[in-house]
Structures are given as structure tokens and as C-alpha cells.
Design an enzyme around this catalytic site. Sequence first.
Site, short mmCIF file in Angstrom:
data_model
loop_
_atom_site.label_atom_id
_atom_site.label_comp_id
_atom_site.label_asym_id
_atom_site.label_seq_id
_atom_site.Cartn_x
_atom_site.Cartn_y
_atom_site.Cartn_z
N ASP A 50 20.94 26.01 30.90
CA ASP A 50 22.24 26.23 31.22
C ASP A 50 22.78 24.84 30.09
OD1 ASP A 50 24.68 25.72 32.10
OD2 ASP A 50 24.49 24.00 32.91
N ASP A 52 26.09 22.78 29.70
CA ASP A 52 26.87 21.43 30.59
C ASP A 52 25.89 20.77 32.09
OD1 ASP A 52 29.62 20.89 28.25
OD2 ASP A 52 28.91 23.33 28.76
#
Length: 283
Positions: A50, A52
Amino acid sequence: MNSDADNNASSFPADKAVSSGTRSSAADSGSAADASRLRPCPDRQALFLDVDGTLLSIAPHPDAVHVAPDLLELLHGIERGTGGALALISGRSIENLDELFAPLKLPCAGIHGLERRGADHVIHRRDVAEELAPLRRRIADFAASRKGLLLEDKGQSLALHFRAAPQYEREAEDFLRGLVGALPSLELTHGKMVLEVKPAGADKGTAIEAFMHEPPFAGRQPVFVGDDVTDEDGFGMVNRQGGLSIRVGPSPDTAAALILADEAAVHGWLRSWLDGEKEEEAR
């Protein structure tokens, strides 16, 4: 790219940064068993990250983030060490990911799995313009009438950020649920200070599953690192495939097997992948 990260690879104190996930078997934070599970095998694992809240700290505005050169070099080293079995799994669009991580152009899934680019550079994308068209103006008007709300139109989803106006969270959620409730092809997801309307049927788990059917990911053990509710689908998919799921930051309810404390701990752990590459070459 030549990375100074190679010189720091052994600096990650895995036993200081990891604990077991809350749904996993109870284990003491920083146990030797957990540290052992975190030890990377670059030639046998596929790494999904991932962005952010995992690679980058969450900023007040989506456009306010910056990818440091040393992180780019680190990712390039891991891409090389895994034979290309590294992919970004993000709520951002592929176009935005390419801008952020330039000059790297990694395999990636954007907008929570609604679009995906494999290692062969082929982009798979759902055409959802008609599904979202009736909602764009109504959500834009709602955001414009409440100071601090930010509508991010990603083309294939509509994200309403309330980080600057948390007092509107409940009202915004009720409003969006009312819209989505009348359109069964759409769903509402809740992330960190953001509500997102998107077509149903695609998520980070389906994106990882698709990657695992393609080279160079196929036949490897999947490893996924994320920090948010929208990453739980990815954790579940990786767990079902016998992989390793890692959440960033504590959570009272997660499917992740292990937890890393924060983004800095993720970066330290990623540097250990360069150590893993050296160990595999030495065998």
C-alpha cells in the site's frame, strides 16, 4: 539506481517494531517467532505494498505527499532483487502513482483494484463512467457547501475527504449511503478520514489475486503491507493463499497476522529485503 540503503540494510531492529495482529494467535510484541516470519525471501516471495499510510505518511491533501529519492532507490533495489515481483496496491490512480514514483513504473493496482497494470505493462481497467455520472454533481455540491470537505474525482471513484472538517463525517456518511443505497452496482468504503464511492466487485484482494496468476508473481508466497480498512480485503486474500499479511499501526480489529509500528518501521523492514537479496546471492 545505486542505493545507499544497501549500507543500512542491517539496521532494522525487527524485534523492536513488530507485534502479532489482534485476530492472530496471541504473541508477545517483538517475539523471536514474529521477527523470523518477517525475514524476507526475495526469490520466493511476491511483495505488495500500500502507499499512503504505509510507504508515505498521510498528508492533509492527497497532492501534498512526496516520495524521497532514498525510497525510490530502495524500491528499485527490491524490484531487482525479487525479479520484478513487487507491486503497489493503492487507492490512488495508476497515473498518480506513476507521477509520484517516477522514474519507476512498477506493476500496480489503482483505485482499490478498479485498474491494474501487470509486469507486462498491460493495463486492465473497468469502464465505470456511466455508473458514477449521476452522483458527481450531487457530491460536488454537497462538498462545496461545507467548508473543509474535499471531493477527489479519481475518474473511477469519488473520494470525499473530511480530514480538514471531521465534524462533517457522520453527515457525509449518511448522505453518501443514501445515494449508494439506491444504486446496487456501487458501494461506499470508509478509509482514514475519507469516504469513497466506487463500483462494487473490485478491491485490493481481487487485485492481488489477479497478480498471483501472472509472472513473475505466480508460484511465490504473497506478502502484503497496508494500514487501513480498505487493506483488509488484501490481508484476507493473502492469508487464504498462505502468505504474510502485515498491518501498519495498531488496530482493534484486523485480519493481518503481524503489525509494524509506523511508516519508519516499514522502511526499515524494506531495507532488510536488500539483505535478503544478498543472502540469496551468497547461497
